[in-house]
Motif scaffolding. Structure first.
Motif, PDB file in Angstrom:
ATOM      1  N   LEU A 211       8.324  -4.884  19.709  1.00  0.00           N
ATOM      2  CA  LEU A 211       9.182  -4.018  18.914  1.00  0.00           C
ATOM      3  C   LEU A 211       8.324  -3.274  17.897  1.00  0.00           C
ATOM      4  O   LEU A 211       7.279  -3.765  17.458  1.00  0.00           O
ATOM      5  CB  LEU A 211      10.240  -4.839  18.169  1.00  0.00           C
ATOM      6  N   TYR A 212       8.764  -2.073  17.526  1.00  0.00           N
ATOM      7  CA  TYR A 212       8.097  -1.318  16.471  1.00  0.00           C
ATOM      8  C   TYR A 212       8.976  -1.324  15.225  1.00  0.00           C
ATOM      9  O   TYR A 212      10.206  -1.246  15.323  1.00  0.00           O
ATOM     10  CB  TYR A 212       7.842   0.127  16.891  1.00  0.00           C
ATOM     11  N   VAL A 213       8.352  -1.419  14.073  1.00  0.00           N
ATOM     12  CA  VAL A 213       9.052  -1.304  12.795  1.00  0.00           C
ATOM     13  C   VAL A 213       8.394  -0.154  12.025  1.00  0.00           C
ATOM     14  O   VAL A 213       7.200  -0.210  11.718  1.00  0.00           O
ATOM     15  CB  VAL A 213       8.984  -2.615  11.984  1.00  0.00           C
ATOM     16  N   ASN A 214       9.171   0.872  11.746  1.00  0.00           N
ATOM     17  CA  ASN A 214       8.665   2.072  11.087  1.00  0.00           C
ATOM     18  C   ASN A 214       9.037   2.050   9.604  1.00  0.00           C
ATOM     19  O   ASN A 214      10.191   1.797   9.253  1.00  0.00           O
ATOM     20  CB  ASN A 214       9.255   3.324  11.742  1.00  0.00           C
ATOM     21  N   PHE A 215       8.056   2.316   8.750  1.00  0.00           N
ATOM     22  CA  PHE A 215       8.311   2.391   7.315  1.00  0.00           C
ATOM     23  C   PHE A 215       7.359   3.398   6.684  1.00  0.00           C
ATOM     24  O   PHE A 215       6.446   3.910   7.354  1.00  0.00           O
ATOM     25  CB  PHE A 215       8.175   1.019   6.652  1.00  0.00           C
ATOM     26  N   SER A 216       7.583   3.700   5.422  1.00  0.00           N
ATOM     27  CA  SER A 216       6.761   4.676   4.709  1.00  0.00           C
ATOM     28  C   SER A 216       6.242   4.062   3.417  1.00  0.00           C
ATOM     29  O   SER A 216       6.968   3.347   2.727  1.00  0.00           O
ATOM     30  CB  SER A 216       7.566   5.944   4.392  1.00  0.00           C
ATOM     31  N   MET A 217       4.989   4.355   3.093  1.00  0.00           N
ATOM     32  CA  MET A 217       4.386   3.920   1.838  1.00  0.00           C
ATOM     33  C   MET A 217       4.207   5.140   0.939  1.00  0.00           C
ATOM     34  O   MET A 217       3.645   6.148   1.382  1.00  0.00           O
ATOM     35  CB  MET A 217       3.025   3.258   2.092  1.00  0.00           C
ATOM     36  N   PRO A 218       4.694   5.089  -0.299  1.00  0.00           N
ATOM     37  CA  PRO A 218       4.492   6.220  -1.205  1.00  0.00           C
ATOM     38  C   PRO A 218       3.007   6.575  -1.314  1.00  0.00           C
ATOM     39  O   PRO A 218       2.145   5.688  -1.363  1.00  0.00           O
ATOM     40  CB  PRO A 218       5.045   5.709  -2.542  1.00  0.00           C
ATOM     41  N   SER A 219       2.730   7.856  -1.338  1.00  0.00           N
ATOM     42  CA  SER A 219       1.335   8.305  -1.356  1.00  0.00           C
ATOM     43  C   SER A 219       0.581   7.744  -2.552  1.00  0.00           C
ATOM     44  O   SER A 219      -0.605   7.422  -2.448  1.00  0.00           O
ATOM     45  CB  SER A 219       1.295   9.835  -1.385  1.00  0.00           C
ATOM     46  N   ARG A 220       1.274   7.618  -3.676  1.00  0.00           N
ATOM     47  CA  ARG A 220       0.610   7.102  -4.868  1.00  0.00           C
ATOM     48  C   ARG A 220       0.142   5.666  -4.658  1.00  0.00           C
ATOM     49  O   ARG A 220      -0.966   5.299  -5.071  1.00  0.00           O
ATOM     50  CB  ARG A 220       1.581   7.178  -6.044  1.00  0.00           C
ATOM     51  N   GLN A 221       0.959   4.861  -3.999  1.00  0.00           N
ATOM     52  CA  GLN A 221       0.568   3.487  -3.719  1.00  0.00           C
ATOM     53  C   GLN A 221      -0.579   3.435  -2.716  1.00  0.00           C
ATOM     54  O   GLN A 221      -1.489   2.620  -2.833  1.00  0.00           O
ATOM     55  CB  GLN A 221       1.758   2.694  -3.202  1.00  0.00           C
ATOM     56  N   PHE A 222      -0.499   4.312  -1.713  1.00  0.00           N
ATOM     57  CA  PHE A 222      -1.561   4.334  -0.713  1.00  0.00           C
ATOM     58  C   PHE A 222      -2.897   4.719  -1.360  1.00  0.00           C
ATOM     59  O   PHE A 222      -3.938   4.120  -1.066  1.00  0.00           O
ATOM     60  CB  PHE A 222      -1.217   5.314   0.401  1.00  0.00           C
ATOM     61  N   GLU A 223      -2.862   5.710  -2.253  1.00  0.00           N
ATOM     62  CA  GLU A 223      -4.087   6.128  -2.945  1.00  0.00           C
ATOM     63  C   GLU A 223      -4.634   4.980  -3.792  1.00  0.00           C
ATOM     64  O   GLU A 223      -5.842   4.751  -3.853  1.00  0.00           O
ATOM     65  CB  GLU A 223      -3.793   7.345  -3.819  1.00  0.00           C
ATOM     66  N   LYS A 224      -3.721   4.249  -4.465  1.00  0.00           N
ATOM     67  CA  LYS A 224      -4.164   3.130  -5.286  1.00  0.00           C
ATOM     68  C   LYS A 224      -4.755   2.019  -4.422  1.00  0.00           C
ATOM     69  O   LYS A 224      -5.771   1.410  -4.776  1.00  0.00           O
ATOM     70  CB  LYS A 224      -2.985   2.592  -6.092  1.00  0.00           C
ATOM     71  N   LEU A 225      -4.129   1.763  -3.272  1.00  0.00           N
ATOM     72  CA  LEU A 225      -4.639   0.742  -2.360  1.00  0.00           C
ATOM     73  C   LEU A 225      -6.027   1.126  -1.852  1.00  0.00           C
ATOM     74  O   LEU A 225      -6.947   0.303  -1.819  1.00  0.00           O
ATOM     75  CB  LEU A 225      -3.671   0.567  -1.195  1.00  0.00           C
ATOM     76  N   ALA A 226      -6.178   2.386  -1.465  1.00  0.00           N
ATOM     77  CA  ALA A 226      -7.474   2.846  -0.950  1.00  0.00           C
ATOM     78  C   ALA A 226      -8.540   2.820  -2.044  1.00  0.00           C
ATOM     79  O   ALA A 226      -9.671   2.360  -1.829  1.00  0.00           O
ATOM     80  CB  ALA A 226      -7.325   4.255  -0.383  1.00  0.00           C
ATOM     81  N   ALA A 227      -8.180   3.307  -3.252  1.00  0.00           N
ATOM     82  CA  ALA A 227      -9.145   3.324  -4.349  1.00  0.00           C
ATOM     83  C   ALA A 227      -9.521   1.903  -4.769  1.00  0.00           C
ATOM     84  O   ALA A 227     -10.682   1.610  -5.043  1.00  0.00           O
ATOM     85  CB  ALA A 227      -8.566   4.098  -5.534  1.00  0.00           C
ATOM     86  N   GLY A 228      -8.522   1.005  -4.812  1.00  0.00           N
ATOM     87  CA  GLY A 228      -8.810  -0.377  -5.165  1.00  0.00           C
ATOM     88  C   GLY A 228      -9.705  -1.059  -4.158  1.00  0.00           C
ATOM     89  O   GLY A 228     -10.583  -1.853  -4.510  1.00  0.00           O
ATOM     90  N   PHE A 229      -9.498  -0.740  -2.873  1.00  0.00           N
ATOM     91  CA  PHE A 229     -10.334  -1.313  -1.822  1.00  0.00           C
ATOM     92  C   PHE A 229     -11.770  -0.817  -1.951  1.00  0.00           C
ATOM     93  O   PHE A 229     -12.735  -1.587  -1.822  1.00  0.00           O
ATOM     94  CB  PHE A 229      -9.768  -0.965  -0.455  1.00  0.00           C
ATOM     95  N   MET A 230     -11.932   0.488  -2.210  1.00  0.00           N
ATOM     96  CA  MET A 230     -13.276   1.052  -2.333  1.00  0.00           C
ATOM     97  C   MET A 230     -14.008   0.505  -3.554  1.00  0.00           C
ATOM     98  O   MET A 230     -15.222   0.303  -3.529  1.00  0.00           O
ATOM     99  CB  MET A 230     -13.195   2.574  -2.406  1.00  0.00           C
ATOM    100  N   SER A 231     -13.265   0.245  -4.654  1.00  0.00           N
ATOM    101  CA  SER A 231     -13.889  -0.244  -5.881  1.00  0.00           C
ATOM    102  C   SER A 231     -14.087  -1.757  -5.877  1.00  0.00           C
ATOM    103  O   SER A 231     -14.789  -2.293  -6.728  1.00  0.00           O
ATOM    104  CB  SER A 231     -13.048   0.159  -7.091  1.00  0.00           C
ATOM    105  N   GLY A 232     -13.424  -2.455  -4.952  1.00  0.00           N
ATOM    106  CA  GLY A 232     -13.499  -3.902  -4.914  1.00  0.00           C
ATOM    107  C   GLY A 232     -12.421  -4.596  -5.708  1.00  0.00           C
ATOM    108  O   GLY A 232     -12.344  -5.827  -5.711  1.00  0.00           O
ATOM    109  N   GLN A 233     -11.560  -3.828  -6.392  1.00  0.00           N
ATOM    110  CA  GLN A 233     -10.475  -4.434  -7.156  1.00  0.00           C
ATOM    111  C   GLN A 233      -9.434  -5.056  -6.233  1.00  0.00           C
ATOM    112  O   GLN A 233      -8.778  -6.037  -6.590  1.00  0.00           O
ATOM    113  CB  GLN A 233      -9.814  -3.392  -8.059  1.00  0.00           C
TER     114      GLN A 233
END
Length: 452
Positions: A211-233
């Motif tokens: 089964l597929y489950v479709n959802f959306s992540m707010p861009s602001r959260q995605f940017e924070k997740l990506a930036a936190g991952f790159m910084s190590g936070q």
């Protein structure tokens, strides 16, 4: 005598008034100096899971239309609407009489073409010997060759006609192209259907494993997740960043993936299987400022705990804030200038501190403005002002640990219902009276042959 007593009395009255006023001022000053008692907590620093839920909708991994590929009278429906059917099972029977006749005609035309081929072959063989003895002209020999080649081509055409007729006859048995749930019939038994147009739609099918489950992540959260991952936070489930590369992540099962998805059912329980992210949209939705994401969930038991079209909530599991600065949500005042926390300094005075923070559950994750161990007012901020002297009544602030919900309590009931449906003797199959027995016999023979 009157003049003698006036002056001492006046002096005495003035002295009493002075003492009374002085006492009142001291009393007022003593009342104003009492500090205000406030509830306060210490700023906490600890690792915290990214525990944000997103609304989502379930979809089948395949959702297809079952359409007639030939026209005719719909003689029978050979499945229960809404039941799980295996690939290859016959779903409908279309009147096949005219297609049987067409096949017989094509087979007759093939027999004629083969007979003509044999005749021209014999003629060609004779002409070849006669030509070797110069008994016939070159023209007659060439005509014999051409006639033989034409006859062979006609056999190929006739064979193609037989194949086409066989295909059309086979199309009168409409079978399931996938394993999944067969939907409600779109055309009732007895209807005249055609391959073209809306009448050709017979039903729909949906594949429920996976089964597929479709959802959306707010861009602001995605940017924070990506930036936190790159910084190590923010750490994504594993220190081995190799596993997070797309080509490696796709090879992993959901249980092996460092980052996976949980589906929260409407009753608050968790779906029994973990999901794996299989799709990130390549661009932002400008209308919602979000990124579309798709997770894949296995459904090995063909359970209907998750159904296509159902609305659920999903959680991204595996992302961890390292050394997150945390305060309760009640310790933050939202103002026109942004978020503010009231810090209690070493002199027990209130200091208004602007902060940068994101809310998760009932607390804020502070990215700027506070340090671990500082004391902040935890409630009643609206009645306080910067510069006030306060007495802190310390409260215990315990950030929530990661919760593990129990598997869905309804799965057992759903499984029982499915078992009852699958064991039924197809009570709602439909067929025209004169064709019912014939259709069932044909379906049984077909299933025995395919082993389905």
């Amino acid at each position: 005598m009157k003049k003698t007593y006036f002056l001492p009395v006046a002096v005495m009255a003035l002295g009493l008034a002075t003492v009374f006023v002085s006492g009142c001022k001291k009393s007022a000053a003593s009342g104003a100096a009492a500090p205000t008692v406030v509830n306060a907590v210490e700023v906490v620093q600890q690792d915290l899971p990214w525990d944000i839920e997103y609304p989502a909708q379930v979809a089948g991994s395949l959702e297809i239309q079952i359409r007639a590929q030939v026209g005719g009278i719909l003689e029978a429906r050979l499945y229960n609407e809404g039941e799980y059917v295996n690939e290859g099972k016959q779903l409908f029977q279309i009147d096949d009489k005219q297609y049987k006749v067409a096949l017989e005609k094509a087979q007759g035309a093939l027999a004629q073409a083969q007979a003509e081929e044999r005749r021209t072959q014999r003629t060609y063989a004779r002409m070849k010997k006669l030509r070797a003895d110069n008994a016939v002209s070159q023209q007659d020999y060439d005509n014999a060759i051409s006639a033989y080649d034409t006859a062979k081509a006609n056999v190929q055409v006739a064979q193609a006609g037989v194949n086409d007729a066989q295909i059309n006859l086979g199309y009168t048995k409409v079978t399931a192209p996938i394993s999944g749930i067969a939907g409600k019939e779109a055309q009732s038994v007895g209807s005249l259907i055609s391959a073209a147009g809306e009448s050709g739609l017979l039903t729909t099918m949906v594949q429920i494993d996976p089964l597929y489950v479709n959802f959306s992540m707010p861009s602001r959260q995605f940017e924070k997740l990506a930036a936190g991952f790159m910084s190590g936070q923010i750490v994504l489930g594993s220190d081995d960043k190799q596993l997070l590369k797309p080509e490696e992540y796709r090879k992993l099962t959901a249980s092996q993936a460092p980052v996976y998805v949980e589906a929260v059912l409407p009753n608050g329980s968790l779906y029994s299987e973990k999901g794996k992210i299989v799709f990130f949209d390549s661009s932002e939705n400008t209308q919602t400022s979000s990124l579309a994401i798709k997770a894949e969930f296995a459904n090995p038991k063909k359970s209907r705990a998750l159904m296509p079209g159902q609305f659920v909530r999903v959680r991204l599991v595996g992302a961890i804030y390292k050394n997150a600065i945390l305060i309760p949500s009640s310790a933050v005042l939202n103002s026109a200038q942004g978020k503010i926390a009231y810090v209690i300094d070493g002199n027990n005075m209130i200091v208004a501190r602007p902060i940068q923070a994101e809310m998760q559950d009932d607390m804020y994750i502070v990215s700027d403005g506070l340090k671990a161990g500082e004391k902040v007012v935890s409630d009643g901020l609206i009645r306080l002002r910067p510069g006030m002297e306060v007495t802190a009544k310390m409260q215990t602030f315990m950030p929530k640990a990661e919760e593990t919900a129990a598997p869905a309590a309804t799965e057992g009931d759903v499984a029982k219902l499915e078992e009852a449906i699958e064991s039924a003797e197809s009570p709602d199959e439909q067929a025209l009276p004169q064709d019912a027995a014939q259709a069932k016999e044909a379906a049984a023979a077909d299933n025995a042959q395919t082993g389905k």
